[in-house]
Design a protein around this motif. Sequence first.
Motif, PDB file in Angstrom:
ATOM      1  N   GLN A   1     -32.918 129.840 -13.187  1.00 18.55           N
ATOM      2  CA  GLN A   1     -33.513 130.701 -12.162  1.00 18.55           C
ATOM      3  C   GLN A   1     -32.526 130.876 -11.017  1.00 18.55           C
ATOM      4  O   GLN A   1     -31.692 130.030 -10.770  1.00 18.55           O
ATOM      5  N   ASP A   2     -32.636 131.964 -10.299  1.00 19.19           N
ATOM      6  CA  ASP A   2     -31.835 132.153  -9.098  1.00 19.19           C
ATOM      7  C   ASP A   2     -32.765 132.570  -7.979  1.00 19.19           C
ATOM      8  O   ASP A   2     -33.275 133.693  -8.013  1.00 19.19           O
ATOM      9  N   PRO A   3     -33.079 131.740  -7.035  1.00 19.93           N
ATOM     10  CA  PRO A   3     -32.535 130.399  -6.830  1.00 19.93           C
ATOM     11  C   PRO A   3     -33.128 129.403  -7.834  1.00 19.93           C
ATOM     12  O   PRO A   3     -34.146 129.686  -8.466  1.00 19.93           O
ATOM     13  N   PRO A   4     -32.484 128.216  -7.976  1.00 25.01           N
ATOM     14  CA  PRO A   4     -33.020 127.206  -8.893  1.00 25.01           C
ATOM     15  C   PRO A   4     -34.449 126.836  -8.495  1.00 25.01           C
ATOM     16  O   PRO A   4     -34.786 126.793  -7.320  1.00 25.01           O
ATOM     17  N   CYS A   5     -35.265 126.581  -9.509  1.00 25.32           N
ATOM     18  CA  CYS A   5     -36.670 126.222  -9.273  1.00 25.32           C
ATOM     19  C   CYS A   5     -36.963 124.863  -9.886  1.00 25.32           C
ATOM     20  O   CYS A   5     -36.232 124.385 -10.751  1.00 25.32           O
ATOM     21  N   VAL A   6     -38.039 124.255  -9.439  1.00 27.63           N
ATOM     22  CA  VAL A   6     -38.467 122.959  -9.948  1.00 27.63           C
ATOM     23  C   VAL A   6     -39.884 123.112 -10.499  1.00 27.63           C
ATOM     24  O   VAL A   6     -40.775 123.618  -9.816  1.00 27.63           O
ATOM     25  N   LEU A   7     -40.055 122.699 -11.744  1.00 26.64           N
ATOM     26  CA  LEU A   7     -41.365 122.691 -12.382  1.00 26.64           C
ATOM     27  C   LEU A   7     -41.862 121.256 -12.358  1.00 26.64           C
ATOM     28  O   LEU A   7     -41.151 120.351 -12.796  1.00 26.64           O
ATOM     29  N   SER A   8     -43.063 121.039 -11.820  1.00 29.07           N
ATOM     30  CA  SER A   8     -43.623 119.693 -11.698  1.00 29.07           C
ATOM     31  C   SER A   8     -44.983 119.614 -12.362  1.00 29.07           C
ATOM     32  O   SER A   8     -45.794 120.525 -12.221  1.00 29.07           O
ATOM     33  N   LEU A   9     -45.200 118.517 -13.068  1.00 24.26           N
ATOM     34  CA  LEU A   9     -46.506 118.198 -13.626  1.00 24.26           C
ATOM     35  C   LEU A   9     -46.982 116.946 -12.912  1.00 24.26           C
ATOM     36  O   LEU A   9     -46.246 115.957 -12.839  1.00 24.26           O
ATOM     37  N   LEU A  10     -48.183 117.004 -12.361  1.00 26.83           N
ATOM     38  CA  LEU A  10     -48.735 115.878 -11.617  1.00 26.83           C
ATOM     39  C   LEU A  10     -49.991 115.390 -12.311  1.00 26.83           C
ATOM     40  O   LEU A  10     -50.860 116.189 -12.677  1.00 26.83           O
ATOM     41  N   ARG A  11     -50.078 114.071 -12.459  1.00 26.29           N
ATOM     42  CA  ARG A  11     -51.242 113.460 -13.100  1.00 26.29           C
ATOM     43  C   ARG A  11     -51.880 112.477 -12.124  1.00 26.29           C
ATOM     44  O   ARG A  11     -51.203 111.595 -11.587  1.00 26.29           O
TER      45      ARG A  11
END
Length: 177
Positions: free
Chosen positions: A132-142
């Motif tokens: 991605q531009d800009p870089p992205c962060v994918l988060s999974l929260l439990r």
Amino acid sequence: MISELGQARLVLRQEVQRREEAALALQESEARHRFFIESANDAVMMYCLEPDGSPGPFRLANSLACELFGYTRDELMRLSPLQLNDPAVLDLAAPALQGLETDGRAMFETVILRKDGRRVPVEVSTRLLKTQDPPCVLSLLRDITGRKQAEEALRVSELHYRLLLTHLPTGVIHSDC
């Protein structure tokens, strides 16, 4: 024989049809991805990094994320991860986030703050999306509230057992027979 104008109309119709088919395929792909994200058993969230490397506002949050944090989707989309972490435990995530920079992934436990102020322990699994531009962060929260309660109950039980054994007036022999 088709005139130049007729030929141009035919080419234009074909182009319009090609673009309509591409738009339909894109809509179907988006619907499929939205279904997968909404079907997850964990809160799914995505944010992009600002030019200084700090997290920007959320760009994606599934229904479970809204439920976990107690915000509507619109409210959540105006916030960044830093606004949702419990400041008292912010240092817990710092070492793990180094792994995000070096390995492109990180997994850690932290505590989040709900809209109502309640603290919730969570396990976070993140991936850096450099494509991605800009870089992205994918988060999974439990939500790991149940696990933390079970760990505490086990700790207390072990403490009681240890106290019982150390204060018995007679000896105890343990055998694995």
